[in-house]
Design a protein around this motif. Sequence first.
Motif, PDB file in Angstrom:
ATOM      1  N   TYR A  49       0.795  -1.224   0.000  1.00 45.88           N
ATOM      2  CA  TYR A  49       0.000   0.000   0.000  1.00 45.88           C
ATOM      3  C   TYR A  49       0.831   1.279   0.000  1.00 45.88           C
ATOM      4  O   TYR A  49       0.358   2.314  -0.435  1.00 45.88           O
ATOM      5  N   LEU A  50       2.041   1.175   0.556  1.00 45.35           N
ATOM      6  CA  LEU A  50       2.893   2.358   0.689  1.00 45.35           C
ATOM      7  C   LEU A  50       4.262   2.095   0.091  1.00 45.35           C
ATOM      8  O   LEU A  50       4.752   0.974   0.110  1.00 45.35           O
ATOM      9  N   LEU A  51       4.855   3.152  -0.406  1.00 45.36           N
ATOM     10  CA  LEU A  51       6.235   3.084  -0.880  1.00 45.36           C
ATOM     11  C   LEU A  51       7.007   4.212  -0.233  1.00 45.36           C
ATOM     12  O   LEU A  51       6.416   5.147   0.301  1.00 45.36           O
ATOM     13  N   ILE A  52       8.312   4.087  -0.271  1.00 38.85           N
ATOM     14  CA  ILE A  52       9.178   5.192   0.143  1.00 38.85           C
ATOM     15  C   ILE A  52       9.826   5.721  -1.126  1.00 38.85           C
ATOM     16  O   ILE A  52      10.489   4.979  -1.854  1.00 38.85           O
ATOM     17  N   LEU A  53       9.589   6.979  -1.380  1.00 41.36           N
ATOM     18  CA  LEU A  53      10.189   7.643  -2.529  1.00 41.36           C
ATOM     19  C   LEU A  53      11.393   8.427  -2.041  1.00 41.36           C
ATOM     20  O   LEU A  53      11.292   9.221  -1.101  1.00 41.36           O
ATOM     21  N   ARG A  54      12.542   8.173  -2.644  1.00 35.49           N
ATOM     22  CA  ARG A  54      13.769   8.886  -2.289  1.00 35.49           C
ATOM     23  C   ARG A  54      14.026   9.921  -3.380  1.00 35.49           C
ATOM     24  O   ARG A  54      14.211   9.588  -4.543  1.00 35.49           O
ATOM     25  N   VAL A  55      14.009  11.176  -2.949  1.00 33.17           N
ATOM     26  CA  VAL A  55      14.176  12.298  -3.863  1.00 33.17           C
ATOM     27  C   VAL A  55      15.355  13.120  -3.390  1.00 33.17           C
ATOM     28  O   VAL A  55      15.523  13.336  -2.197  1.00 33.17           O
ATOM     29  N   THR A  56      16.165  13.586  -4.332  1.00 36.07           N
ATOM     30  CA  THR A  56      17.306  14.436  -4.012  1.00 36.07           C
ATOM     31  C   THR A  56      16.964  15.875  -4.370  1.00 36.07           C
ATOM     32  O   THR A  56      16.488  16.149  -5.482  1.00 36.07           O
ATOM     33  N   GLY A  57      17.184  16.771  -3.442  1.00 35.75           N
ATOM     34  CA  GLY A  57      16.915  18.192  -3.665  1.00 35.75           C
ATOM     35  C   GLY A  57      17.683  18.713  -4.858  1.00 35.75           C
ATOM     36  O   GLY A  57      18.877  18.464  -4.983  1.00 35.75           O
ATOM     37  N   ARG A  58      17.010  19.416  -5.734  1.00 39.17           N
ATOM     38  CA  ARG A  58      17.643  19.902  -6.958  1.00 39.17           C
ATOM     39  C   ARG A  58      18.684  20.980  -6.696  1.00 39.17           C
ATOM     40  O   ARG A  58      19.621  21.128  -7.446  1.00 39.17           O
ATOM     41  N   LYS A  59      18.519  21.745  -5.625  1.00 34.89           N
ATOM     42  CA  LYS A  59      19.495  22.781  -5.284  1.00 34.89           C
ATOM     43  C   LYS A  59      20.379  22.360  -4.116  1.00 34.89           C
ATOM     44  O   LYS A  59      21.587  22.550  -4.155  1.00 34.89           O
ATOM     45  N   SER A  60      19.755  21.802  -3.079  1.00 29.30           N
ATOM     46  CA  SER A  60      20.495  21.503  -1.854  1.00 29.30           C
ATOM     47  C   SER A  60      21.266  20.191  -1.916  1.00 29.30           C
ATOM     48  O   SER A  60      22.247  20.016  -1.211  1.00 29.30           O
ATOM     49  N   GLY A  61      20.790  19.254  -2.739  1.00 32.30           N
ATOM     50  CA  GLY A  61      21.393  17.933  -2.775  1.00 32.30           C
ATOM     51  C   GLY A  61      20.964  17.057  -1.602  1.00 32.30           C
ATOM     52  O   GLY A  61      21.386  15.910  -1.475  1.00 32.30           O
ATOM     53  N   LYS A  62      20.110  17.603  -0.733  1.00 28.44           N
ATOM     54  CA  LYS A  62      19.616  16.856   0.427  1.00 28.44           C
ATOM     55  C   LYS A  62      18.706  15.723  -0.042  1.00 28.44           C
ATOM     56  O   LYS A  62      17.948  15.865  -0.985  1.00 28.44           O
ATOM     57  N   VAL A  63      18.784  14.579   0.656  1.00 30.83           N
ATOM     58  CA  VAL A  63      17.975  13.414   0.305  1.00 30.83           C
ATOM     59  C   VAL A  63      16.736  13.375   1.193  1.00 30.83           C
ATOM     60  O   VAL A  63      16.835  13.530   2.416  1.00 30.83           O
ATOM     61  N   TYR A  64      15.589  13.189   0.571  1.00 28.77           N
ATOM     62  CA  TYR A  64      14.316  13.095   1.275  1.00 28.77           C
ATOM     63  C   TYR A  64      13.727  11.718   1.029  1.00 28.77           C
ATOM     64  O   TYR A  64      13.622  11.271  -0.113  1.00 28.77           O
ATOM     65  N   ASP A  65      13.315  11.035   2.099  1.00 26.81           N
ATOM     66  CA  ASP A  65      12.601   9.761   2.009  1.00 26.81           C
ATOM     67  C   ASP A  65      11.154  10.029   2.391  1.00 26.81           C
ATOM     68  O   ASP A  65      10.861  10.343   3.551  1.00 26.81           O
ATOM     69  N   ILE A  66      10.258   9.901   1.423  1.00 25.10           N
ATOM     70  CA  ILE A  66       8.860  10.280   1.618  1.00 25.10           C
ATOM     71  C   ILE A  66       7.972   9.054   1.493  1.00 25.10           C
ATOM     72  O   ILE A  66       7.921   8.425   0.428  1.00 25.10           O
ATOM     73  N   PRO A  67       7.258   8.674   2.569  1.00 23.41           N
ATOM     74  CA  PRO A  67       6.313   7.559   2.458  1.00 23.41           C
ATOM     75  C   PRO A  67       5.039   8.048   1.765  1.00 23.41           C
ATOM     76  O   PRO A  67       4.497   9.100   2.111  1.00 23.41           O
ATOM     77  N   LEU A  68       4.592   7.291   0.783  1.00 26.10           N
ATOM     78  CA  LEU A  68       3.429   7.686  -0.021  1.00 26.10           C
ATOM     79  C   LEU A  68       2.549   6.482  -0.324  1.00 26.10           C
ATOM     80  O   LEU A  68       3.053   5.384  -0.592  1.00 26.10           O
TER      81      LEU A  68
END
Length: 167
Positions: A49-68
């Motif tokens: 039902y849920l996934l974790i999407l790992r996105v890298t900030g386009r400016k900061s380079g920070k990694v975000y793990d977002i459950p969706l």
Amino acid sequence: MTEQSPGSNPFGTPTTSGPQPIRSYQSIVNKVMRTLLRVPVISGFIGRYLLILRVTGRKSGKVYDIPLAYTRHGKDLLVGTAKYSWVRNIRGDVPVRLSLGGPQRTARAEVLTDAESVMPLFDVIARHNKNWAEFNGIGFDPDGSPHQADVYQTWQQGGVVLRLTPH
């Protein structure tokens, strides 16, 4: 009707006031879900039902793990969401990483914003996930189909679809 714009709803009067606001405790819920999606036995169930999407900030380079929450649609995974700040980090030429409760894999990501693309996919997502529909202010007609005025309103208030195609 290709961009989100204020104005009348061509499908009539919505049955709700639109998507619910993000709750103050959502960051805590996200943290718990990220943890549960990494636990071997539990992740197999939750990953349906849920996934974790790992996105890298386009400016900061920070990694975000977002459950969706997601919906399978053919070979794609669909995520209906508002156009939050993290959505701007999705760029068609940059693959994202995702996990469905198992090892991470890459995916091609596309953010759909026009009504002609978003509305039919919101319909698919709402039919699959009634909780998602309720949270996003989408009610159902007596025949069980999502109320089109509600679907349009959700798009009009900033709703987008993230289409993920795993490699």
